[in-house]
Structures are given as C-alpha cells and as structure tokens.
Design an enzyme around this catalytic site. Structure first.
Site, mmCIF file in Angstrom:
data_model
loop_
_atom_site.group_PDB
_atom_site.id
_atom_site.type_symbol
_atom_site.label_atom_id
_atom_site.label_comp_id
_atom_site.label_asym_id
_atom_site.label_seq_id
_atom_site.Cartn_x
_atom_site.Cartn_y
_atom_site.Cartn_z
ATOM 1 N N SER A 127 1.660 -9.743 -1.011
ATOM 2 C CA SER A 127 1.279 -8.338 -0.855
ATOM 3 C C SER A 127 1.501 -7.773 0.539
ATOM 4 C CB SER A 127 -0.187 -8.145 -1.259
ATOM 5 O OG SER A 127 -1.022 -9.027 -0.532
ATOM 6 N N LYS A 154 0.804 -1.224 0.000
ATOM 7 C CA LYS A 154 0.000 0.000 0.000
ATOM 8 C C LYS A 154 0.838 1.277 0.000
ATOM 9 C CE LYS A 154 -4.260 -1.750 0.401
ATOM 10 N NZ LYS A 154 -4.436 -2.819 1.384
ATOM 11 N N GLU A 211 -10.137 5.958 2.879
ATOM 12 C CA GLU A 211 -10.950 4.864 3.393
ATOM 13 C C GLU A 211 -9.998 3.734 3.770
ATOM 14 O OE1 GLU A 211 -10.229 5.284 0.236
ATOM 15 O OE2 GLU A 211 -9.387 3.298 -0.146
HETATM 16 C C1 LIG Z 1 -5.248 -3.975 0.960
HETATM 17 C C2 LIG Z 1 -4.554 -5.234 0.741
HETATM 18 C C3 LIG Z 1 -4.875 -6.084 -0.336
HETATM 19 C C4 LIG Z 1 -6.008 -5.806 -1.286
HETATM 20 O O1 LIG Z 1 -5.892 -4.667 -2.050
HETATM 21 P P1 LIG Z 1 -5.551 -4.675 -3.592
HETATM 22 O O2 LIG Z 1 -5.843 -3.327 -4.044
HETATM 23 O O3 LIG Z 1 -6.421 -5.717 -4.254
HETATM 24 O O4 LIG Z 1 -4.117 -5.039 -3.711
HETATM 25 C C5 LIG Z 1 -4.123 -7.231 -0.513
HETATM 26 N N1 LIG Z 1 -3.131 -7.561 0.343
HETATM 27 C C6 LIG Z 1 -2.807 -6.783 1.393
HETATM 28 C C7 LIG Z 1 -1.708 -7.206 2.292
HETATM 29 C C8 LIG Z 1 -3.503 -5.604 1.627
HETATM 30 O O5 LIG Z 1 -3.170 -4.842 2.679
#
Ligand SMILES: *Cc1c(COP(=O)(O)O)cnc(C)c1O
Length: 384
Positions: A369, A89, A111
């Site tokens: 992610s 993020k 948000e």
């Molecule tokens: C917010 C988040 C997501 C989902 O958001 P995307 O916009 O689909 O990437 C996925 N993994 C993590 C660790 C997140 O914090």
C-alpha cells in the site's frame, strides 16, 4: 460473488448513514453527485488521465524472487508504493477532489493519521487550487512531523485534534464537526472506506482501479490464472477493498491483516462509530476503545462496513500481527527485495512469515500500500 453496490447504503447488516440531522442533506447531495459523475464518461476520462499522468498508474506488479525462495511461496507485489505521494491514498483523493470541484465546492477538509491521507489531500488541493484544512491528532503530529511540514509546504492548514486519544479517530470527529459548520462550500474528503454512506461505497469505487489492474496483470503473468491468496493490510480498509474487488468473484482467498492492538474484526463487536454500523473495538458499555499500533495509519478502532460484511459471510478473513512481527517484516522486505515498505504494508509481510506453513507452494498477491520513507526515522529509533 462480486462486490455488489450497497442497497440503501448497507452491506448486509453493516453500513448506513448515522449522522446528525444537519449532515443528512450533505450526505444525500454527495450520493447524488457521485452517482451522476460516476456514470458520466467525461468524469471517468478526466480521472483516468490524472491517474495516468499525475499519479503514475498503472502501478507495476513485482515478482519477489528472493522473498519467495525464503518463504516457500510465490510472492507478487502490487506496487501502490510507487504512486505519487507514496501510497494508494491518491487514487481516492483525486476522485473526491474532482467530484468536489464538479459540485462547486472550493475547500477540502480531511482527517489524517500517519499523515499520508493529509498529504494526498493537500496535494490534490494544490493541484486544483482549492483551500484545504487537515485535522490530525496531537500525538500523530508529534510522531509524523515531516508529513505535517509537507502539508504546510503544499499550502494546507494543519489543525491539531486535542480530544480523546489524540489520534485518528479524534481527527475524524473534528473533521466531521468542521464539515457540519462549513458544508456550503466545503467537501469532506474522507480517507478510507468508512463513515456514513456514500463514503464506504464511493471510496471503494475510486480504489477499484488497484484490483482491476492487478487482475489483468496476474492474468498475464499466470497464464490467465489467479493468485491463491490476495492479502492487504487493513486500517479502515480502503487499500484492501481496492485489491479485493478485482478478485471477489474468483476462488482467491481474501486476507486482511490487522494490527493486534487494533483488531476490529478479531474482537467482532458490532457498533456505530463515525456514521456507520460496523465491527469496532469497544468496552462493555459500548465506549470506543483506543487502538494501539506501531503504525499511525492503522491506529483506528474500527473497520469499514463492507469488510465487516465480508467477514460475517466468510468471504474474507482477518488476521492479527504484533508490532514485533511487523518490525521483522519491514526488515525482511528491505533485505530480500530492496524495497522499504510503509509500516502499514509491512503488516502483510509479517503475516506471510507467520502463515508460512499454510502458504507453502501457493501464489500470494500482496498489496504493497505504501513506501517506507516516512517510517525510516521511527525505525532507526527502534532497531538502529
Ligand atoms: C493509510 C494507509 C493505510 C491504511 O488505510 P486503509 O484505508 O486501510 O488502506 C495502509 N497503508 C498505507 C501506506 C497507508 O498510508
């Protein structure tokens, strides 16, 4: 094909700028400011410096020898979990905060679902000395207390979204309402590749660094080759579009993994939500359905418009996994590799197990992610 820039804010049949009249000038102002900044080498240099020395980029590429032996395919992880604040993020947030400052805005509104985007935005606000308000669904505030406290520590005001399902989609509605009223000095720091133009495009550009790094790292590791499959979890779709953008013009198969209870593409009904046309979960009257997932970060009934386009033209496919499969994936990565993933990222590990037959002998690049620290207490309740 490469990831083209949208024409008139559209990716094929999807995207657009469906906002109240009062927000049209704000979206246009943002579009112009982003175009100008993105073409300015000094803006790029300042962002690159922050990504290197604050975020900790480039994030490593980790070869998973134990997991690969267990699954029969070669698994590589792009380690976005190692970024400052624990997920991908921050890539987007630092870009938007820098842009907001350049536009003369003094306040950020955002948000958040699981709290990761809220924490990242609160972090950037602290770094740049900006005011910050984050809307979070009342249900999510309860599920993710630690992240609420983190944001408060960082000097951000967390406001509860009490309407609808009291989760992410309601927090987006509230944040947009706030932006309409305060647009003069406030930038809306949207957390994924969704919303009205220019957000889906701008947020993709800020996350392209994931795919660019991974492409070079894979080339070095695979003797100039590319992975057979590139997979990422999809909420709104920002981490997925970031890594996909490094491989769109290769032969790699692109796979987005969605929670079964929020499978926007799986249900493939086009509609308009939060300012753009895309696939989303809705009932027969077009009312938006509530998503249901073990991970608050994927609890979103829609998907970014570019993903809808990639699905429609067959360049990417989207696969659902259940909460039980995710819990098993979470444990599998921890046990085999010593890496505790975010529940969102564990969706991809779950899919590797599920699709194991078709993946035999292939090289699979997974976008990890985020890290799982925020989810450990929840998992202790489930499996502890
Ligand atoms: C917010 C988040 C997501 C989902 O958001 P995307 O916009 O689909 O990437 C996925 N993994 C993590 C660790 C997140 O914090």
């Amino acid at each position: 094909m490469t990831m083209a820039d949208p024409v008139d804010g559209r990716f094929g049949d999807f995207g657009g700028m469906y906002v109240p009249e009062t927000l049209v000038p704000a979206c246009q102002e943002l579009d112009a400011a982003f175009r100008e900044a993105w073409a300015d080498p000094s803006f790029r240099a300042e962002l690159d410096e922050l990504q290197a020395n604050y975020t900790g980029r480039p994030s490593p590429l980790t070869e998973c020898r134990n997991l690969s032996a267990e699954l029969g395919c070669r698994v590589l992880l792009k380690r976005e979990d190692l970024n400052h604040t624990g997920s991908h993020k921050i890539n987007n947030v630092l870009g938007q905060a820098l842009l907001a400052r350049r536009m003369g805005k003094t306040r950020l509104v955002a948000e958040t679902g699981a709290g990761q985007h809220g924490v990242a935005t609160a972090t950037a606000a602290a770094l740049f000395g900006m005011e910050c308000v984050v809307y979070m669904g009342a249900v999510d505030i309860e599920r993710q207390k630690l992240n609420v406290f983190r944001m408060q520590l960082l000097g951000t005001e967390v406001r509860s979204a009490e309407s609808g399902s009291k989760t992410l989609k309601d927090a987006v509605n509230e944040a947009m309402r706030y932006w309409v009223a305060a647009v003069e000095n406030t930038h809306y720091c949207l957390g994924s590749v969704m919303g009205p133009h220019p957000y889906p495009w701008m947020v993709r550009e800020f996350h392209r660094v994931i795919g660019e790094e991974a492409s070079a790292q894979c080339a070095a590791l695979l003797d100039g080759g590319t992975p057979d499959v590139v997979a990422a979890c999809v909420g709104g779709g920002s981490n997925a579009i970031g890594i996909f953008s490094g491989f769109a013009d290769t032969n790699a198969e692109l796979v987005g993994v969605e929670p079964a209870g929020g499978a926007a593409v799986g249900r493939a009904v086009p509609g308009i939500v939060h300012g753009s046309q895309s696939y989303l979960m809705q009932d027969e009257w077009g009312q938006v359905l509530e998503a249901e997932s073990i991970s608050a970060g994927l609890d979103y009934p829609g998907i970014g418009p570019e993903h809808s386009h990639l699905a429609k033209i067959g360049r990417a496919r989207y696969e659902p996994v259940t909460d039980d499969e995710v819990v098993a994936g979470f444990q599998l990565l921890a046990r085999t590799e010593g890496i505790i993933p975010a529940l969102e990222s564990a969706h991809v590990i779950a899919w590797l197990t599920k699709a194991r037959e078709e993946l035999q002998g292939k090289t699979v690049l997974v976008n990890l992610s985020g890290r799982g620290d925020k989810d450990v207490a929840q998992m202790m309740d489930i499996i502890g």
